[in-house]
Every structure is written in C-alpha cells, then in structure tokens.
Design a protein around this motif. Structure first.
Motif, PDB file in Angstrom:
ATOM      1  N   ASN A 176       0.828  -1.206   0.000  1.00 43.44           N
ATOM      2  CA  ASN A 176       0.000   0.000   0.000  1.00 43.44           C
ATOM      3  C   ASN A 176       0.862   1.255   0.000  1.00 43.44           C
ATOM      4  O   ASN A 176       0.593   2.214  -0.726  1.00 43.44           O
ATOM      5  N   VAL A 177       1.897   1.260   0.844  1.00 40.78           N
ATOM      6  CA  VAL A 177       2.772   2.425   0.915  1.00 40.78           C
ATOM      7  C   VAL A 177       3.512   2.635  -0.403  1.00 40.78           C
ATOM      8  O   VAL A 177       3.675   3.768  -0.873  1.00 40.78           O
ATOM      9  N   LEU A 178       3.951   1.544  -1.020  1.00 41.97           N
ATOM     10  CA  LEU A 178       4.677   1.630  -2.289  1.00 41.97           C
ATOM     11  C   LEU A 178       3.749   1.778  -3.480  1.00 41.97           C
ATOM     12  O   LEU A 178       4.211   1.953  -4.615  1.00 41.97           O
ATOM     13  N   ASN A 179       2.436   1.674  -3.216  1.00 39.68           N
ATOM     14  CA  ASN A 179       1.422   1.833  -4.268  1.00 39.68           C
ATOM     15  C   ASN A 179       1.621   0.844  -5.415  1.00 39.68           C
ATOM     16  O   ASN A 179       1.680   1.210  -6.587  1.00 39.68           O
ATOM     17  N   LYS A 180       1.744  -0.428  -5.047  1.00 38.18           N
ATOM     18  CA  LYS A 180       1.890  -1.471  -6.062  1.00 38.18           C
ATOM     19  C   LYS A 180       1.198  -2.735  -5.561  1.00 38.18           C
ATOM     20  O   LYS A 180       1.087  -2.954  -4.339  1.00 38.18           O
ATOM     21  N   PRO A 181       0.726  -3.591  -6.460  1.00 36.26           N
ATOM     22  CA  PRO A 181      -0.040  -4.773  -6.037  1.00 36.26           C
ATOM     23  C   PRO A 181       0.804  -5.848  -5.366  1.00 36.26           C
ATOM     24  O   PRO A 181       0.295  -6.615  -4.551  1.00 36.26           O
ATOM     25  N   ALA A 182       2.065  -5.916  -5.704  1.00 40.03           N
ATOM     26  CA  ALA A 182       2.936  -6.950  -5.127  1.00 40.03           C
ATOM     27  C   ALA A 182       4.383  -6.483  -5.211  1.00 40.03           C
ATOM     28  O   ALA A 182       4.741  -5.663  -6.066  1.00 40.03           O
ATOM     29  N   LEU A 183       5.199  -7.019  -4.320  1.00 38.47           N
ATOM     30  CA  LEU A 183       6.623  -6.703  -4.343  1.00 38.47           C
ATOM     31  C   LEU A 183       7.320  -7.533  -5.411  1.00 38.47           C
ATOM     32  O   LEU A 183       6.960  -8.692  -5.645  1.00 38.47           O
ATOM     33  N   ASP A 184       8.293  -6.938  -6.067  1.00 37.01           N
ATOM     34  CA  ASP A 184       9.047  -7.674  -7.076  1.00 37.01           C
ATOM     35  C   ASP A 184      10.499  -7.833  -6.624  1.00 37.01           C
ATOM     36  O   ASP A 184      10.893  -7.370  -5.547  1.00 37.01           O
ATOM     37  N   ASN A 185      11.291  -8.479  -7.478  1.00 34.70           N
ATOM     38  CA  ASN A 185      12.684  -8.758  -7.102  1.00 34.70           C
ATOM     39  C   ASN A 185      13.485  -7.486  -6.858  1.00 34.70           C
ATOM     40  O   ASN A 185      14.377  -7.466  -6.005  1.00 34.70           O
ATOM     41  N   ASN A 186      13.176  -6.434  -7.605  1.00 35.91           N
ATOM     42  CA  ASN A 186      13.881  -5.169  -7.397  1.00 35.91           C
ATOM     43  C   ASN A 186      13.611  -4.601  -6.008  1.00 35.91           C
ATOM     44  O   ASN A 186      14.503  -4.026  -5.381  1.00 35.91           O
ATOM     45  N   ASP A 187      12.379  -4.760  -5.528  1.00 34.71           N
ATOM     46  CA  ASP A 187      12.038  -4.282  -4.184  1.00 34.71           C
ATOM     47  C   ASP A 187      12.875  -5.008  -3.129  1.00 34.71           C
ATOM     48  O   ASP A 187      13.380  -4.381  -2.194  1.00 34.71           O
ATOM     49  N   TYR A 188      12.992  -6.313  -3.299  1.00 35.97           N
ATOM     50  CA  TYR A 188      13.773  -7.085  -2.324  1.00 35.97           C
ATOM     51  C   TYR A 188      15.255  -6.753  -2.418  1.00 35.97           C
ATOM     52  O   TYR A 188      15.963  -6.705  -1.404  1.00 35.97           O
ATOM     53  N   ALA A 189      15.746  -6.505  -3.639  1.00 33.16           N
ATOM     54  CA  ALA A 189      17.146  -6.129  -3.807  1.00 33.16           C
ATOM     55  C   ALA A 189      17.425  -4.774  -3.153  1.00 33.16           C
ATOM     56  O   ALA A 189      18.457  -4.592  -2.486  1.00 33.16           O
ATOM     57  N   GLU A 190      16.508  -3.820  -3.343  1.00 34.19           N
ATOM     58  CA  GLU A 190      16.667  -2.502  -2.725  1.00 34.19           C
ATOM     59  C   GLU A 190      16.609  -2.610  -1.204  1.00 34.19           C
ATOM     60  O   GLU A 190      17.374  -1.940  -0.495  1.00 34.19           O
ATOM     61  N   ALA A 191      15.702  -3.446  -0.717  1.00 37.09           N
ATOM     62  CA  ALA A 191      15.593  -3.641   0.735  1.00 37.09           C
ATOM     63  C   ALA A 191      16.876  -4.239   1.290  1.00 37.09           C
ATOM     64  O   ALA A 191      17.373  -3.810   2.342  1.00 37.09           O
ATOM     65  N   ALA A 192      17.435  -5.227   0.585  1.00 34.91           N
ATOM     66  CA  ALA A 192      18.671  -5.867   1.045  1.00 34.91           C
ATOM     67  C   ALA A 192      19.816  -4.864   1.092  1.00 34.91           C
ATOM     68  O   ALA A 192      20.589  -4.824   2.058  1.00 34.91           O
ATOM     69  N   GLU A 193      19.917  -4.046   0.064  1.00 34.87           N
ATOM     70  CA  GLU A 193      20.995  -3.051   0.019  1.00 34.87           C
ATOM     71  C   GLU A 193      20.855  -2.038   1.150  1.00 34.87           C
ATOM     72  O   GLU A 193      21.818  -1.713   1.840  1.00 34.87           O
ATOM     73  N   PHE A 194      19.616  -1.546   1.344  1.00 34.11           N
ATOM     74  CA  PHE A 194      19.407  -0.558   2.394  1.00 34.11           C
ATOM     75  C   PHE A 194      19.662  -1.142   3.776  1.00 34.11           C
ATOM     76  O   PHE A 194      20.377  -0.556   4.590  1.00 34.11           O
ATOM     77  N   LEU A 195      19.071  -2.300   4.057  1.00 31.88           N
ATOM     78  CA  LEU A 195      19.197  -2.888   5.391  1.00 31.88           C
ATOM     79  C   LEU A 195      20.643  -3.265   5.697  1.00 31.88           C
ATOM     80  O   LEU A 195      21.109  -3.111   6.833  1.00 31.88           O
ATOM     81  N   THR A 196      21.350  -3.758   4.679  1.00 30.74           N
ATOM     82  CA  THR A 196      22.752  -4.119   4.887  1.00 30.74           C
ATOM     83  C   THR A 196      23.575  -2.888   5.267  1.00 30.74           C
ATOM     84  O   THR A 196      24.354  -2.920   6.235  1.00 30.74           O
ATOM     85  N   GLN A 197      23.405  -1.802   4.522  1.00 30.06           N
ATOM     86  CA  GLN A 197      24.138  -0.576   4.833  1.00 30.06           C
ATOM     87  C   GLN A 197      23.729  -0.016   6.192  1.00 30.06           C
ATOM     88  O   GLN A 197      24.560   0.487   6.953  1.00 30.06           O
TER      89      GLN A 197
END
Length: 202
Positions: free
Chosen positions: A171-192
């Motif tokens: 809902n916050v990202l305004n998209k019906p489902a998360l895709d691989n790019n979302d998970y990749a961005e999350a991994a990069e952010f959380l790791t840093q």
C-alpha cells in the motif's frame, strides 16, 4: 518417495500455508484444505494423518530455511560479509515463503501454543549462536559495542516484515505486489543500515 506423492504433499502444504496464514490454525479445517487443493479429504489424511502433522509440515517449510539462514554468521569470520549474506537470505525467505512466514509469525504472536518443542529448541539454539558470534566480534573490536540481542531482533523484524506485513508495504509503495527489485533494494538498504550502525571494520 514417488513424484506423484511428493507433488501432492507439496500442493497440500502450499494450500495449507495460505489457509493457516489467512484463517489461523483453529479456524482452518482439513476439509477446507482438501477442497482448495482439489484433493479428496481422505488423501490429505493419508499423507499427513492429522491437522497437527500438517501444521508442523507448514512450519517446517519455513523453519528449516530460517535455521539455514544463519549459516553465514556461523561460518564466516568477516562481520560485514556474514551480515550481508544473512540479510539477503532472510529477505529471500520472506519473498519465497510469504504465507509460511505469516503462519510462523502468527504462531509466535499467539504464544507459540502449537509450536513443536524440538522446533522451539532449534530456534533457541540458533539465537544463542548468533548472539555469541556478535559478542565475539564485539570482543575482537570488529563491531561497535551494541546489544547483540537487540541487533538480532532488529534484523529479524526488518527482514520478516516484508512477508508478514506485505499488505501494508505494498500500500505504501502503491503497487499490487513486491518484485525482485524491491527485495534487492531492501537488502541493500538494510545491509548498509546495519553495517553503518555497527561501525563494522571492513
């Protein structure tokens, strides 16, 4: 195990994951699972005997990946490398096992009433191992002095939320489902975020 048996078991577990996640353990009937899987109810009992056995199979479908996820922390000596791999793996579990992750989260939030003792023991041993490794890195001066327990809790919460609270995130990202790019961005952010917060010596 024959391919047909394995296929049927996997289908039943997949359907059970979804129904247990959406309806809870008590409200989910074996008949509901059989109907959704388009498999005769006696066959469901043939493969799993009881609802408890099926529920355990659902939990195991995510518990084993969760237990395996900590191998980088156990096996690698470099904190930055270990935490990077751990976070990536935890996010892959949220991506690949969303309903099973919700079942596990619901079970924990409800007091782990149906969680088998051997599974609970395995998770506790894993937690102790992670905390001890964090403490070692702190003693070696490779990580700033932080609470090992709260660091572990933070990684758990920030990675599993992508499965357990996917509706809110979408809902916050305004998209019906998360895709691989979302998970990749999350991994990069959380790791840093973790690496910088722990002031790791890289």
């Amino acid at each position: 195990m024959s391919k047909i048996r394995e296929k049927n078991q996997d289908l039943i577990i997949e359907v059970a994951c979804r129904l247990f996640a959406l309806q809870g353990y008590a409200a989910t009937k074996m008949a509901d699972i059989a109907k959704e899987a388009n498999i005769p109810k006696p066959n469901v009992y043939y493969y799993f005997s009881t609802k408890d056995n099926l529920y355990r199979a659902v939990l195991e479908s995510v518990i084993q990946p969760l237990l395996d996820a900590s191998k980088p922390i156990e096996q690698l000596d470099d904190p930055a490398e270990a935490l990077t791999e751990y976070i990536k793996t935890k996010l892959r579990i949220s991506r690949d096992h969303p309903y099973a992750s919700k079942v596990f989260a619901n079970e924990v939030m409800s007091g782990a009433k149906y969680l088998p003792q051997d599974i609970a023991d395995g998770l506790l041993q894993q937690s102790k191992m992670i905390v001890e490794k964090f403490e070692l890195w702190i003693e070696q001066g490779r990580m700033v002095k932080v609470s090992p327990q709260h660091l572990m809790f933070t990684i758990w919460a920030s990675t599993q939320t992508y499965a357990d609270f996917s509706w809110q995130i979408c809902n916050v990202l305004n998209k019906p489902a998360l895709d691989n790019n979302d998970y990749a961005e999350a991994a990069e952010f959380l790791t840093q975020f973790v690496i910088n917060g722990c002031q790791l010596n890289k």
